[in-house]
Design a protein around this motif. Structure first.
Motif, short mmCIF file in Angstrom:
data_model
loop_
_atom_site.label_atom_id
_atom_site.label_comp_id
_atom_site.label_asym_id
_atom_site.label_seq_id
_atom_site.Cartn_x
_atom_site.Cartn_y
_atom_site.Cartn_z
N ARG A 45 13.54 36.13 -25.17
CA ARG A 45 12.22 35.65 -24.77
C ARG A 45 11.85 34.57 -25.38
O ARG A 45 11.43 33.66 -24.99
CB ARG A 45 11.32 36.75 -24.82
CG ARG A 45 11.53 38.16 -23.92
CD ARG A 45 12.14 37.88 -22.39
NE ARG A 45 10.99 37.37 -21.58
CZ ARG A 45 10.89 37.53 -20.28
NH1 ARG A 45 12.19 37.36 -19.68
NH2 ARG A 45 9.93 37.07 -19.51
N LEU A 46 12.05 34.51 -26.87
CA LEU A 46 11.66 33.34 -27.58
C LEU A 46 12.42 32.31 -27.25
O LEU A 46 11.97 31.03 -27.16
CB LEU A 46 12.01 33.83 -28.94
CG LEU A 46 10.88 34.70 -29.80
CD1 LEU A 46 11.31 35.43 -31.20
CD2 LEU A 46 9.62 34.00 -30.15
N ALA A 47 13.99 32.48 -26.92
CA ALA A 47 14.35 31.17 -26.48
C ALA A 47 13.95 30.72 -25.05
O ALA A 47 13.82 29.70 -24.89
CB ALA A 47 15.90 31.56 -26.27
N LEU A 48 13.40 31.50 -24.23
CA LEU A 48 12.82 31.28 -23.03
C LEU A 48 11.66 30.41 -23.27
O LEU A 48 11.30 29.21 -22.59
CB LEU A 48 12.53 32.30 -22.08
CG LEU A 48 11.86 32.05 -21.02
CD1 LEU A 48 12.67 31.03 -19.98
CD2 LEU A 48 11.47 33.22 -19.99
N ALA A 49 10.64 30.81 -24.07
CA ALA A 49 9.46 30.17 -24.52
C ALA A 49 9.98 28.67 -24.95
O ALA A 49 9.34 27.47 -24.89
CB ALA A 49 8.77 30.99 -25.53
N GLY A 50 11.15 28.45 -25.96
CA GLY A 50 11.46 27.53 -26.50
C GLY A 50 11.91 26.45 -25.29
O GLY A 50 11.52 25.16 -25.60
N TYR A 86 -0.76 24.86 -24.06
CA TYR A 86 -0.01 25.23 -23.19
C TYR A 86 1.17 26.04 -24.04
O TYR A 86 1.46 27.07 -23.35
CB TYR A 86 0.62 23.69 -22.61
CG TYR A 86 2.00 23.90 -21.77
CD1 TYR A 86 3.13 24.19 -22.41
CD2 TYR A 86 1.78 24.12 -20.55
CE1 TYR A 86 4.33 24.11 -21.59
CE2 TYR A 86 2.99 24.32 -19.49
CZ TYR A 86 4.12 24.58 -20.37
OH TYR A 86 5.52 24.67 -19.60
N ALA A 87 1.42 25.70 -25.07
CA ALA A 87 2.30 26.42 -25.78
C ALA A 87 2.11 27.83 -26.06
O ALA A 87 2.88 28.84 -26.12
CB ALA A 87 3.03 25.68 -27.09
N ASN A 88 0.62 28.04 -26.24
CA ASN A 88 0.20 29.25 -26.80
C ASN A 88 0.27 30.15 -25.40
O ASN A 88 0.70 31.43 -25.53
CB ASN A 88 -1.32 29.19 -27.19
CG ASN A 88 -1.78 30.51 -27.53
OD1 ASN A 88 -1.15 30.90 -28.44
ND2 ASN A 88 -2.76 30.89 -26.91
N ASP A 89 0.06 29.51 -24.33
CA ASP A 89 0.10 30.23 -23.10
C ASP A 89 1.40 30.68 -22.61
O ASP A 89 1.68 31.57 -21.98
CB ASP A 89 -0.74 29.31 -21.74
CG ASP A 89 -2.08 29.48 -21.86
OD1 ASP A 89 -2.71 28.59 -21.25
OD2 ASP A 89 -2.70 30.23 -22.78
N VAL A 90 2.45 29.46 -22.95
CA VAL A 90 3.65 29.99 -22.62
C VAL A 90 4.15 31.43 -23.32
O VAL A 90 4.63 32.44 -22.80
CB VAL A 90 4.66 28.75 -23.02
CG1 VAL A 90 6.25 29.08 -23.25
CG2 VAL A 90 4.59 27.63 -22.30
N PHE A 91 3.97 31.42 -24.71
CA PHE A 91 4.46 32.75 -25.35
C PHE A 91 3.52 33.85 -24.60
O PHE A 91 4.22 34.89 -24.35
CB PHE A 91 3.93 32.62 -26.84
CG PHE A 91 4.73 31.67 -27.60
CD1 PHE A 91 4.70 30.46 -27.76
CD2 PHE A 91 5.98 32.26 -28.27
CE1 PHE A 91 5.57 29.66 -28.50
CE2 PHE A 91 6.88 31.60 -29.03
CZ PHE A 91 6.61 30.39 -29.30
#
Ligand code: P6P
Length: 352
Positions: A45-50, A86-91
């Protein structure tokens, strides 16, 4: 009798391309049990966020909402970049349906984000800095995401995440994603430090380096010398030392993840000391200095506040800051020796 199939010259490169992050995590844990599967799924999941963040960054300037500020301030009192939000919402989006975490604690959120419906106790908390160094985005320089995974302990009924106020040795995993010329994910589960490079054509993070060890000494010292006059004398003493001795070179990008990655690979030291006005420093413990300290220790280096191992620091609040000295063991020890020397002098001259 038919001859067994002989692997061809392609086998090595194909095996490497097949060493994806999730497979590597299971190899690391030497287990396919539920905990190993959880950690493998978390890393996936972390890879997907990245990947989602890297994709957005690669379109900065040609899609709305990547460059520039929102006009708001975050809990840190810092101006918020559009990419921070945006990045916070991605996680949040990537993890809220994962069934893996109970809470997300972020630099961008005053209190953790709770996901109660699937939270049997004993599940995980993700702590993260969604975009570290976001001031670099508008000038197309490297930025990063930093993460740490901890076990949820207790019911956290108060919603104050008091079980997170423990030292960095409670981290189960830590790492970062560096958005640079390539997108690199570096992680450790406590069994070495390993790096993966995103292959956009596959949409996979492919193993790049395993068991990375930091050189015992390196030429780089990385710090914002613009703060020189605000530092304690001990850090000024160190800077004067490197100015007067051959073999040192200054490198500083203004984004912690990129500066840390350089030190991890080439050796040297990164330091962000406290100042007379802010002795606690700028960097945040739970989702910046503790995860990176965990990685550096796993790579054979050191990480401290200048006087205390960063992994021993027990925070008294979620967004606690610490001074940070991290890198090659010899170089961190040299910085610490100046701190110790000044502390000795202060003791010796203190009024009886
Ligand atoms: P300064 C970015 O804002 C950050 O949190 C780290 O990524 C970076 O190392 C540091 O602050 C830079 O701070 O005061 O040198 O601009």
């Amino acid at each position: 009798m038919t001859k067994p199939y002989e692997p061809t010259i392609h086998q090595r490169s194909l095996d490497r391309d097949c060493t994806t992050l999730s497979r590597h995590v299971l190899q690391q844990l030497k287990s396919f049990g539920p905990n190993a599967q959880d950690l493998s799924a978390l890393m996936n999941r972390l890879a997907l966020a990245g990947k989602l963040i890297a994709r957005r960054l690669s379109r900065a300037g040609i899609v709305e909402g990547v460059l520039g500020f929102t006009g708001d301030e975050n809990v840190q009192g810092e101006t918020v970049k559009k990419m921070d939000v945006y990045a916070n919402d991605v996680f949040i989006s990537v993890f809220k349906q994962s069934g893996l975490v109970c809470r997300l604690a972020s630099e961008e959120m005053e209190t953790p984000y709770y996901i109660p419906e699937n939270c049997p106790i004993g599940r995980y908390t993700l702590l993260y800095d969604p975009i570290d160094g976001s001031s670099n985005i508008d000038t197309n320089l490297n930025v990063g995401s930093i993460f740490a995974i901890r076990q949820q302990e207790g019911n956290d009924e108060t919603g104050e995440a008091l079980d997170l106020l423990q030292n960095g040795r409670k981290q189960l995993a830590a790492g970062y994603i560096l958005y640079g010329p390539s997108t690199v994910l570096v992680y450790s589960l406590g069994n070495g430090v390993h790096a993966f490079t995103l292959d956009p054509s596959l949409g996979e993070f492919i193993l790049w380096q395993e068991n990375i060890t930091v050189p015992e000494h390196g030429p780089v010292y990385s710090t914002n010398e613009g703060n020189f006059w605000q530092w304690e004398d001990s850090y000024r003493d160190y800077i004067r030392y490197v100015h007067r001795h051959e073999g040192y070179t200054g490198r500083y990008s203004g984004a912690l993840v990129g500066d840390f990655h350089r030190i991890l690979l080439q050796g040297g030291v990164f330091l962000y000391p406290g100042t007379r006005k802010k002795p606690e420093g700028k960097l945040r413990l739970l989702y910046e200095t503790a995860p990176l300290g965990f990685l550096m220790e796993q790579a054979g280096g050191r990480a401290s506040t200048g006087s205390e191992n960063i992994l021993d620091v027990v925070p008294d609040k979620l967004h606690q800051r610490t001074p940070f000295v991290v890198g090659s063991s010899e170089d961190v020890e040299l910085v610490e020796s100046f701190v110790q020397e000044r502390a000795r002098e202060a003791r010796d001259t203190a009024p009886v």
